[in-house]
Design a protein around this motif. Structure first.
Motif, PDB file in Angstrom:
ATOM      1  N   PHE A   1      -7.380  13.702   6.173  1.00  0.00           N
ATOM      2  CA  PHE A   1      -6.614  13.649   4.934  1.00  0.00           C
ATOM      3  C   PHE A   1      -6.856  12.324   4.225  1.00  0.00           C
ATOM      4  N   THR A   2      -6.735  12.341   2.901  1.00  0.00           N
ATOM      5  CA  THR A   2      -6.653  11.115   2.120  1.00  0.00           C
ATOM      6  C   THR A   2      -5.319  11.134   1.386  1.00  0.00           C
ATOM      7  N   TYR A   3      -4.705   9.964   1.249  1.00  0.00           N
ATOM      8  CA  TYR A   3      -3.397   9.899   0.604  1.00  0.00           C
ATOM      9  C   TYR A   3      -3.205   8.521  -0.020  1.00  0.00           C
ATOM     10  N   GLY A   4      -2.289   8.444  -0.980  1.00  0.00           N
ATOM     11  CA  GLY A   4      -2.105   7.222  -1.746  1.00  0.00           C
ATOM     12  C   GLY A   4      -1.011   6.300  -1.286  1.00  0.00           C
ATOM     13  N   GLY A   5      -0.619   6.408  -0.007  1.00  0.00           N
ATOM     14  CA  GLY A   5       0.359   5.467   0.533  1.00  0.00           C
ATOM     15  C   GLY A   5       1.770   5.998   0.655  1.00  0.00           C
ATOM     16  N   PHE A   6       2.023   7.206   0.148  1.00  0.00           N
ATOM     17  CA  PHE A   6       3.361   7.798   0.215  1.00  0.00           C
ATOM     18  C   PHE A   6       3.281   9.201   0.828  1.00  0.00           C
ATOM     19  N   GLY A   7       4.334   9.584   1.565  1.00  0.00           N
ATOM     20  CA  GLY A   7       4.548  10.968   1.954  1.00  0.00           C
ATOM     21  C   GLY A   7       3.395  11.692   2.596  1.00  0.00           C
TER      22      GLY A   7
ATOM     23  N   ARG B   1      -1.499  -3.152   2.917  1.00  0.00           N
ATOM     24  CA  ARG B   1      -1.770  -3.494   4.326  1.00  0.00           C
ATOM     25  C   ARG B   1      -1.838  -2.265   5.232  1.00  0.00           C
ATOM     26  N   MET B   2      -1.502  -1.106   4.727  1.00  0.00           N
ATOM     27  CA  MET B   2      -1.523   0.100   5.555  1.00  0.00           C
ATOM     28  C   MET B   2      -2.932   0.388   6.053  1.00  0.00           C
ATOM     29  N   GLU B   3      -3.004   0.964   7.236  1.00  0.00           N
ATOM     30  CA  GLU B   3      -4.290   1.230   7.853  1.00  0.00           C
ATOM     31  C   GLU B   3      -4.517   2.730   8.023  1.00  0.00           C
ATOM     32  N   SER B   4      -5.755   3.129   7.932  1.00  0.00           N
ATOM     33  CA  SER B   4      -6.130   4.507   8.218  1.00  0.00           C
ATOM     34  C   SER B   4      -5.992   4.758   9.722  1.00  0.00           C
TER      35      SER B   4
END
Length: 284
Positions: free
Chosen positions: A99-105, A277-280
């Motif tokens: 998945f790819t996502y923009g930092g939310f939900g 700062r979130m990581e995959s």
């Protein structure tokens, strides 16, 4: 993992099926293909972003394993992707989803895709999630700008190697069970209807002239864009903004929602810096 390409060994055949409106998911798909090429793997990419491609058939019996790649819209893979999957027969093939996502939900996405794939006779051996610039950045947000970046692409390489090991293993090892979300799919179906409630003006060029290259209409995942008029059908638009991302003249836009950015951060009890700062992550 060693490169096992040797004379007389049949290439391992993998297909990467992905939906990518603004390019984030495609970037990860390309990394996966390039990494697989270092091993004895034959790779086919199949882009289901356009309606005509989703109407083409795939014989999964022609492949040893499958990667699926989807963005996360309203906590799950987009509806058009889920509906496409509902028409597929996995033929007991091993698969993985990124998945790819923009930092939310993002949390329920893994649970529900595992449920759907198992229902369609696939065996899910791993999943992964990668930060990607949020779609609504085109309308004024600042979520996960510049992602996926080098650190995300490195995770994508590691994910590819770990997943290939499971694809090739003698024994089937499926991905860990994900915690059941507190809200049922029916509730998410209702929430999905309001995905773009902040976007009060869907993609348009406001009567401005353009070269009429027709890309926005040809590439629209739901056939919603009328290139000649420069407007979309609000009943079928899914606010993926592929039209905006692909417009060579940059004349398509939505209303500016920059003033909702701080409220969005407060709603999720986070900051732009924390998102940056979130990581995959990889799930095995």
């Amino acid at each position: 993992m060693e490169n096992i390409a040797e004379e007389g060994i049949r290439p391992f055949n993998v297909i990467i099926v992905f939906f990518s409106a603004t390019g984030n998911t495609r970037k990860i798909a390309d990394v996966i293909e390039n990494k697989l090429s270092e091993f004895n793997v034959s790779v086919t990419q199949f882009d289901i972003s356009s309606p005509q491609d989703r109407n083409k058939s795939i014989s999964f019996s022609d492949y040893d394993a499958v990667f699926f790649g989807f963005p996360i819209y309203s906590l799950r893979a987009p509806r058009v992707c889920r509906e496409w999957l509902m028409r597929q027969n996995g033929e007991s093939k091993r698969c993985s989803v990124f998945f790819t996502y923009g930092g939310f939900g993002k949390e329920p996405a893994h649970y529900y895709i595992k449920e759907l794939l198992e229902e369609r006779n696939f065996s899910l051996v791993s999943t992964a999630e990668f930060l990607g610039a949020h779609t609504f950045n085109y309308s004024g947000w600042q979520a996960a700008q510049g992602r996926p970046g080098p650190s995300d692409l490195k995770v994508a390489e590691d994910y590819t190697i770990k997943t290939l090991e499971r694809f090739r293993a003698d024994d089937l090892i499926t991905v860990t069970d994900f915690e059941k979300p507190p809200f049922p799919a029916e509730q998410l179906d209702e929430a999905e209807k309001y995905r773009f409630h902040l976007i009060t003006q869907l993609p348009t060029r406001d009567g401005k002239e353009c070269c009429l290259c027709m890309q926005c209409e040809e590439l629209c995942p739901t056939g919603s864009m009328d290139a000649v008029r420069g407007v979309v059908n609000p009943e079928s638009c899914i606010a993926c903004f592929r039209c905006i991302a692909s417009c060579p003249e940059g004349v398509l836009h939505t209303n500016d929602i920059a003033n909702s950015w701080e409220n969005k951060l407060k709603m999720h009890n986070t900051t732009k810096e924390e998102i940056d700062r979130m990581e995959s992550r990889i799930f095995l």
